[in-house]
Design an enzyme around this catalytic site. Structure first.
Site, PDB file in Angstrom:
ATOM      1  N   GLY A  40     -28.290  57.357  -4.903  1.00  0.00           N
ATOM      2  CA  GLY A  40     -26.952  56.832  -4.632  1.00  0.00           C
ATOM      3  C   GLY A  40     -26.456  55.993  -5.792  1.00  0.00           C
ATOM      4  O   GLY A  40     -27.209  55.187  -6.351  1.00  0.00           O
ATOM      5  N   GLY A  42     -23.205  54.440  -5.580  1.00  0.00           N
ATOM      6  CA  GLY A  42     -22.105  53.575  -5.160  1.00  0.00           C
ATOM      7  C   GLY A  42     -22.390  52.177  -5.682  1.00  0.00           C
ATOM      8  O   GLY A  42     -23.276  51.982  -6.537  1.00  0.00           O
ATOM      9  N   GLY A  45     -26.170  51.249  -5.195  1.00  0.00           N
ATOM     10  CA  GLY A  45     -27.114  52.030  -6.001  1.00  0.00           C
ATOM     11  C   GLY A  45     -26.926  51.804  -7.490  1.00  0.00           C
ATOM     12  O   GLY A  45     -27.898  51.615  -8.233  1.00  0.00           O
ATOM     13  N   ARG A 337     -12.007  42.758  12.889  1.00  0.00           N
ATOM     14  CA  ARG A 337     -11.611  44.144  13.114  1.00  0.00           C
ATOM     15  C   ARG A 337     -11.860  44.629  14.540  1.00  0.00           C
ATOM     16  O   ARG A 337     -11.047  45.359  15.100  1.00  0.00           O
ATOM     17  CB  ARG A 337     -12.382  45.047  12.153  1.00  0.00           C
ATOM     18  CG  ARG A 337     -11.957  44.800  10.756  1.00  0.00           C
ATOM     19  CD  ARG A 337     -12.792  45.523   9.759  1.00  0.00           C
ATOM     20  NE  ARG A 337     -12.244  45.223   8.441  1.00  0.00           N
ATOM     21  CZ  ARG A 337     -12.749  45.684   7.317  1.00  0.00           C
ATOM     22  NH1 ARG A 337     -13.828  46.442   7.333  1.00  0.00           N
ATOM     23  NH2 ARG A 337     -12.193  45.378   6.174  1.00  0.00           N
ATOM     24  N   GLU A 432     -24.675  49.963   2.394  1.00  0.00           N
ATOM     25  CA  GLU A 432     -24.328  50.365   3.763  1.00  0.00           C
ATOM     26  C   GLU A 432     -25.450  51.180   4.414  1.00  0.00           C
ATOM     27  O   GLU A 432     -25.502  51.307   5.644  1.00  0.00           O
ATOM     28  CB  GLU A 432     -23.009  51.164   3.738  1.00  0.00           C
ATOM     29  CG  GLU A 432     -22.383  51.298   5.113  1.00  0.00           C
ATOM     30  CD  GLU A 432     -21.002  51.950   5.096  1.00  0.00           C
ATOM     31  OE1 GLU A 432     -20.312  51.897   4.065  1.00  0.00           O
ATOM     32  OE2 GLU A 432     -20.629  52.524   6.141  1.00  0.00           O
ATOM     33  N   ARG A 442     -18.852  43.970  11.073  1.00  0.00           N
ATOM     34  CA  ARG A 442     -18.769  43.454   9.701  1.00  0.00           C
ATOM     35  C   ARG A 442     -17.389  42.844   9.448  1.00  0.00           C
ATOM     36  O   ARG A 442     -16.377  43.425   9.824  1.00  0.00           O
ATOM     37  CB  ARG A 442     -19.002  44.580   8.699  1.00  0.00           C
ATOM     38  CG  ARG A 442     -18.746  44.159   7.271  1.00  0.00           C
ATOM     39  CD  ARG A 442     -19.075  45.247   6.296  1.00  0.00           C
ATOM     40  NE  ARG A 442     -18.155  46.351   6.298  1.00  0.00           N
ATOM     41  CZ  ARG A 442     -16.962  46.368   5.698  1.00  0.00           C
ATOM     42  NH1 ARG A 442     -16.509  45.296   5.052  1.00  0.00           N
ATOM     43  NH2 ARG A 442     -16.202  47.451   5.726  1.00  0.00           N
TER      44      ARG A 442
END
Ligand code: FAD
Length: 649
Positions: A40, A42, A45, A337, A432, A442
């Site tokens: 990964g 992102g 990573g 949220r 994540e 979160r």
């Protein structure tokens, strides 16, 4: 199987310093001999790979896309939290820690969250040093804006492209190491299995997505940074290639999977507008700084708006219900949220929704434009407004945006201890992909903070502690029988899929799975619905294997095969998600059980029964598919209360 959170002793504020002062280190000569696989690229990573390489380890890094820069993190819009307290509005490390634990409904580990808050300020310094162009205010200090669940402004941002700018910073750091020859980059590769030798993670099996070749890669340890599994629901705000497969394959090899039912539904997304849609678009939470959320006060008006005979601008202030400001006066439009999503659902279910299907609420900038001027709003959110207009063909400067909640983020993931190590020694998970520091919900702008904290500042320490007793291990060879067994396992899965000569596409089944999940394991859940979901997913699995058509061959580019491999894992993960939601007979954060609510419809936790992390162990024998382990959570530095966003207390 070891199951120990490894939280260091000592005062909360000293745990991380104590850990760093006493952990085992690897000397530079040995670092050069040791290899780490990072799956990964992102933010988590890329940050991990660059930092580990800077330390002197040899790193192999993998991603699905043709460039690390195209990881899903690039989509992050709104910002990244840190407790710098530049606005002098009362922020501190402790307050960020406290807001995060409360925001997650007291279902996260205190020590991890405190470390996250502590490290947050270093992230900003690191990114500024890399040249990330954070917004600045007139004095030259970095600017901050507000996100949900906090009464302070602590979100650093780069217009509506914060993820992109942060990823360019991390990519720059990674590219430097690639150029040095210290990092080997494997693009267009998909990890399909983990290789475990003598109980330790020693490598991966990856499919070359261009040639179809099944490759074996070995290392002293493996880091999973493959993002979240939101696409389990088919429609989500995640990138199309986001998937849960690497984490799921690790689960099947013995890593525990934690809290799969903790899924985040984001309140401000562009509503679904057709059956053929495969992706949903987020409108950043930062818009709630200036946008006010409302629906008509009268059902008749809502109905007229739905029919197109009345326009939102025709309604006067006293004919509008700013329901978040009404219900939660202290936090107003900036409630977290989960709270905002449920409130929107409640209004729409009660018949006050707008949009053709009545499944939308307004996000209105009229008063902000009047107060601040269009130029200010354009400078703050211009690219988001442009994106909204391109998708909906409506100009949000002139008419309010229409928004509705959608699947966005997964708090659940691979269980990790304080060192970010899974239950398989040598297998780490960051960003994540791990079950992380966010508990059951979160807070906005905290995912980027966590991914970069894990990658830049936590893993580089903790991985050394593991590798320190591995220095005598010579290079791991892919000639080990375990590599061949894993490769054969992958080939068999591919052959099985290609031999199904059914009539329906992979997406046909994925949409069905998404519907089951959204209707029963979505914003609100109940016992009957969850039991139905489990049965329906079982039936869908059978239908899938009987009737899926995966065209093409195992060689070369085959997008249908890629999707099919991911869907097989989602079908299994979907079942575990529903099982987890069924067992947790309480409401907390994003997990709302209809049977467990207060009189005014707020989430009702049961701390006496559920104050734990649910960590699932995969079993293939003894007539069970899994064993549920419970990691108790205790809060010694923070008072556990009912979450309240009505007052400031
Ligand atoms: C639209 C949107 C906006 C957001 N905005 C914000 C925000 O403003 N602030 C905030 O804090 N959070 C935000 N988030 C959440 C945040 O963007 C993500 O949680 C975060 O970027 C995840 O980073 P990551 O490094 O863990 O994974 P990702 O960025 O998802 O990267 C995953 C990587 O793993 C690779 N990969 C996956 N599977 C495999 C495999 N099997 N084999 C090989 N490689 C694999 C991919 O190629 C990719 O490189 C937003 C999310 C969305 C959807």
């Amino acid at each position: 199987m070891t199951f120990h959170s490894k939280i260091p002793e000592g005062k909360l504020s000293e745990k991380w310093s104590n850990y760093k002062a006493t952990q085992n280190l690897v000397n530079p000569a040995n670092k050069r001999k040791m290899e780490v696989i990072v799956v990964g690229t992102g933010l988590a990573g890329a940050a991990a790979a660059a930092s580990l390489s800077e330390l002197g380890f040899k790193v192999k890094v993998f991603c699905i896309q043709d460039s690390p820069r195209r990881a899903h993190s690039i989509a992050a819009q709104g910002g990244i939290n840190a407790a710098k307290n530049y606005p002098n509005d009362g922020d501190s490390v402790f307050r960020l820690f406290q807001d995060t634990v409360k925001g997650g409904d007291y279902r996260a580990r205190e020590a991890n969250v405190y470390r996250l808050a502590e490290v947050s300020n270093l992230i900003i310094d690191q990114c500024v040093a890399q040249g990330v162009p954070f917004a600045r205010e007139y004095s030259g200090l970095l600017d901050n804006r507000s996100f949900g669940g906090a009464l302070v402004s602590r979100t650093f941002y780069a217009r509506g492209q914060t993820g992109q700018q942060l990823l360019l910073g991390a990519y720059g750091a990674l590219s430097k190491e690639i150029h040095k020859g210290q990092v080997e980059l494997f693009t267009r590769r998909e990890m399909l299995d983990l290789v475990v030798i003598d109980g330790r993670a020693r490598g991966i099996i990856a499919r070359n997505l261009l040639t179809g070749e099944i490759e074996k890669h070995a290392a002293h340890c493996v880091v999973i940074a493959t993002g979240g599994y939101g696409n389990l629901f088919f429609l989500s705000t995640n990138a199309m290639a986001s998937n849960g497969s690497a984490a799921w394959q690790c689960y099947k090899r013995g890593a525990f999977f934690a809290n799969p039912c903790f899924v985040q539904i984001h309140p401000t997304c562009i509503p679904v507008h057709g059956d053929y849609q495969s992706k949903l678009t987020l409108m950043s939470e930062s818009l709630r700084n200036d946008g006010r959320i409302w629906v008509p006060k009268r059902k008749e008006d809502a109905e007229k708006i739905r029919k197109g005979t009345l326009k939102p601008a025709d309604l006067q202030e006293d004919e509008r219900d700013y329901y978040l400001e009404r219900r939660y006066p202290a936090f107003g439009n900036l409630v977290p949220r989960d709270v905002a999503s449920r409130a929107a659902k409640e209004r729409c279910d009660a018949g006050f929704g707008v949009g053709q299907a009545g499944l939308a609420v307004y996000l209105d900038f009229a008063s902000a434009i009047q107060r601040l001027g269009k130029e200010v709003i354009e400078a703050r959110y211009g690219n988001l407004f442009q994106m909204y207009e391109k998708i909906t063909d409506e100009n949000p400067y002139q008419t309010p945006m229409m928004i509705y909640p959608a699947i966005h983020y997964t708090m659940g993931g691979l269980w990790v201890d304080y060192e970010l190590q899974t239950t398989i020694p040598g297998l780490f998970a960051v960003g994540e992909a791990n079950f992380s520091d966010h508990g059951a919900n979160r807070l906005g702008a905290s995912a980027l903070m966590q991914g970069l904290s894990d990658g830049y500042f936590v893993l580089p320490y903790t991985i050394q502690n593991y590798l320190a007793d591995q220095i005598e291990i010579e290079n791991i060879s892919t000639e080990n029988i375990e590599f061949e067994e894993s490769a054969q396992n992958v080939k068999a899965r591919i052959d099985k899929l290609l031999s199904c000569k059914g009539t329906h596409t992979v997406d046909y089944f994925h949409k069905k799975l998404g519907n089951i999940m959204w209707n029963n394991v979505g914003m609100s859940r109940n016992k009957v619905g969850l039991e139905n979901a489990i049965a329906e997913i079982e039936a869908l699995k059978t239908a899938f294997w009987n009737d899926v058509k995966v065209s093409g061959t195992a060689k070369g580019v085959n997008l249908e095969l890629e999707k099919a491999l991911r869907l097989v894992d989602y079908l299994e993960l979907g079942t575990l998600t529903a099982i987890d939601a069924l067992h947790r007979e309480e409401s907390c954060g994003g997990h709302f059980r209809e049977e467990s609510q207060t009189e005014d419809g707020e989430a009702l936790r049961h701390d006496d029964r559920f104050m734990y992390v649910a960590a699932y162990e995969h079993k293939k024998s003894q007539n069970v598919d899994y064993v549920l382990h419970k990691e108790p959570l205790s809060f010694e530095n923070i008072e556990v209360k009912t979450r309240n966003y009505k007052t400031s207390k």
